[in-house]
Design a protein around this motif. Structure first.
Motif, short mmCIF file in Angstrom:
data_model
loop_
_atom_site.label_atom_id
_atom_site.label_comp_id
_atom_site.label_asym_id
_atom_site.label_seq_id
_atom_site.Cartn_x
_atom_site.Cartn_y
_atom_site.Cartn_z
N LYS A 181 18.78 -7.96 -4.42
CA LYS A 181 20.01 -7.93 -5.22
C LYS A 181 19.89 -6.96 -6.39
CE LYS A 181 21.98 -12.49 -4.26
NZ LYS A 181 22.34 -13.81 -4.83
N GLU A 182 18.69 -6.90 -6.99
CA GLU A 182 18.47 -6.04 -8.14
C GLU A 182 18.21 -4.58 -7.75
OE1 GLU A 182 15.27 -7.88 -10.24
OE2 GLU A 182 16.51 -9.51 -11.02
N GLY A 183 18.09 -4.33 -6.44
CA GLY A 183 17.86 -2.97 -5.96
C GLY A 183 16.40 -2.54 -6.01
N LYS A 184 15.50 -3.47 -6.33
CA LYS A 184 14.07 -3.14 -6.35
C LYS A 184 13.55 -2.91 -4.93
CE LYS A 184 13.07 -5.66 -10.62
NZ LYS A 184 12.34 -6.80 -11.23
N LEU A 185 14.16 -3.59 -3.98
CA LEU A 185 13.85 -3.38 -2.57
C LEU A 185 15.16 -3.06 -1.84
CD1 LEU A 185 11.40 -6.36 -1.87
CD2 LEU A 185 10.79 -3.96 -2.10
N ARG A 186 15.11 -2.09 -0.95
CA ARG A 186 16.31 -1.73 -0.19
C ARG A 186 15.98 -1.61 1.29
NH1 ARG A 186 19.32 3.27 -2.78
NH2 ARG A 186 20.67 2.78 -1.00
N GLY A 187 16.94 -1.96 2.12
CA GLY A 187 16.70 -1.92 3.56
C GLY A 187 17.87 -1.32 4.32
N LYS B 101 0.81 -1.22 0.00
CA LYS B 101 0.00 0.00 0.00
C LYS B 101 0.84 1.27 0.00
CE LYS B 101 -2.13 -1.24 3.76
NZ LYS B 101 -3.02 -1.20 4.93
N ASP B 102 1.98 1.24 0.70
CA ASP B 102 2.73 2.47 0.96
C ASP B 102 4.15 2.48 0.38
OD1 ASP B 102 0.66 3.55 2.89
OD2 ASP B 102 1.21 1.71 3.92
N GLY B 103 4.66 1.33 -0.02
CA GLY B 103 6.02 1.28 -0.54
C GLY B 103 7.08 1.27 0.53
N ILE B 104 6.66 1.10 1.79
CA ILE B 104 7.62 1.07 2.90
C ILE B 104 7.12 0.10 3.97
CG2 ILE B 104 6.54 3.01 4.12
CD1 ILE B 104 9.35 3.83 5.06
N TYR C 245 14.11 -0.37 8.14
CA TYR C 245 13.27 0.29 7.15
C TYR C 245 13.50 -0.38 5.80
CZ TYR C 245 12.75 3.97 10.67
OH TYR C 245 12.48 4.66 11.82
N ILE C 246 12.44 -0.91 5.22
CA ILE C 246 12.51 -1.56 3.91
C ILE C 246 11.65 -0.76 2.96
CG2 ILE C 246 12.07 -3.67 2.61
CD1 ILE C 246 12.28 -5.14 5.39
N MET C 247 12.23 -0.35 1.83
CA MET C 247 11.51 0.51 0.90
C MET C 247 11.64 0.03 -0.55
SD MET C 247 12.12 4.46 2.16
CE MET C 247 11.07 5.07 0.83
N GLU C 248 10.64 0.38 -1.32
CA GLU C 248 10.72 0.19 -2.77
C GLU C 248 11.84 1.08 -3.29
OE1 GLU C 248 9.26 -1.50 -5.14
OE2 GLU C 248 7.45 -2.38 -4.28
N GLY C 249 12.73 0.50 -4.11
CA GLY C 249 13.88 1.26 -4.60
C GLY C 249 13.51 2.52 -5.35
N TRP C 250 12.52 2.45 -6.23
CA TRP C 250 12.13 3.62 -7.03
C TRP C 250 11.60 4.74 -6.13
CZ3 TRP C 250 7.22 5.51 -6.62
CH2 TRP C 250 6.24 4.66 -6.09
#
Length: 261
Positions: A181-187, A157-160, A196-201
């Motif tokens: 690994k692809e950077g689509k998700l970063r923490g 819902k929120d990207g985080i 904190y885990i977020m959508e890379g974009w």
């Protein structure tokens, strides 16, 4: 021979003889290079027949209308949206999904649940998917300014996502190894024990806003920065943690950040 000139359809005398003066017609694509010209009155009658045959036609229209009008992505998540529906509407939702009128969209395939969307029949599959991704991203970015308890945030819902349990984070990393690994998700882990885990974009977009704000004022408190970049305190805190990890910010005092130049 019919032809299009300056946005107008030109017919010859023989073709116009088939049409009645004052009547309205619908031009419908039937196959590649083939079109149907249908009397609007007949078209309306046929639609009424279809409604009578389909016992859930009214409920389908209601459900499609609800999905179209809902601006809050959180209300369209699988499992939650159904709670708003009565039994006939739930059946109509299932049929609409089976017929392709409504589909479940996932910004990231690793997500367990998606959000219900109405298919745009006017767009090709690839174009529609691209437009849908852009639309969803815009909605998620706009929601980044909503203040709520950190436990209420979710990636869908929120990207985080904010997590404190080490085991939960390990499990998440195992299940989403490729995306990470692809950077689509970063923490990132902060000193207060939050992960904190977020959508890379999304992270990239908000980090850009934050850095632009720090260039104007290199010394900002969390609340001040949140106001300047129009994001919630949770989002702002997360972005600052990522910027600290990247060596771009320094936190000399609690939630007091300095741009490293």
């Amino acid at each position: 021979m019919a032809k299009l000139e300056n946005g107008k359809l030109i017919l010859n005398e023989e073709e116009t003889e088939f049409l009645k003066e004052g009547k309205e017609y619908s031009l419908i694509p039937n196959n590649e290079g083939i079109f149907l010209l249908i009397d609007k009155e007949i078209e309306g009658k046929e639609k009424q027949k279809e409604k009578k045959i389909d016992g859930l036609a009214e409920e389908k229209e209601q459900v499609i209308g609800l999905v179209k009008k809902e601006k809050n992505l959180g209300e369209l998540v699988e499992g939650k949206f159904e709670r708003r529906l009565n039994e006939k509407q739930k059946k109509a939702l299932l049929q609409s999904v089976a017929e392709g009128k409504i589909f479940v969209f996932k910004l990231n395939e690793s997500y367990q649940k998606g959000v219900y969307r109405v298919r745009d029949e006017g767009a090709g599959e690839g174009k529609g998917n691209t437009e849908e991704i852009s639309k969803i991203k815009k909605e998620i970015e706009e929601r980044a300014g909503i203040e709520k308890d950190q436990k209420e945030y979710s990636l869908e819902k929120d990207g985080i996502l904010v997590v404190r349990n080490d085991e939960t984070v390990r499990q998440f990393c195992m299940e989403n190894e490729r995306e990470i690994k692809e950077g689509k998700l970063r923490g990132v882990k902060s000193f207060d024990g939050n992960y904190y885990i977020m959508e890379g974009w999304l992270l990239n977009r908000i980090m850009k806003k934050a850095l632009e704000s720090f260039k104007k004022n290199p010394n900002q408190k969390l609340e001040e920065l949140a106001k300047n970049i129009k994001t919630s305190k949770v989002f702002t805190k997360a972005v600052c943690e990522f910027l600290k990890e990247g060596g771009e910010l320094l936190e000399r005092r609690r939630e007091q950040y300095y741009l490293i130049t």
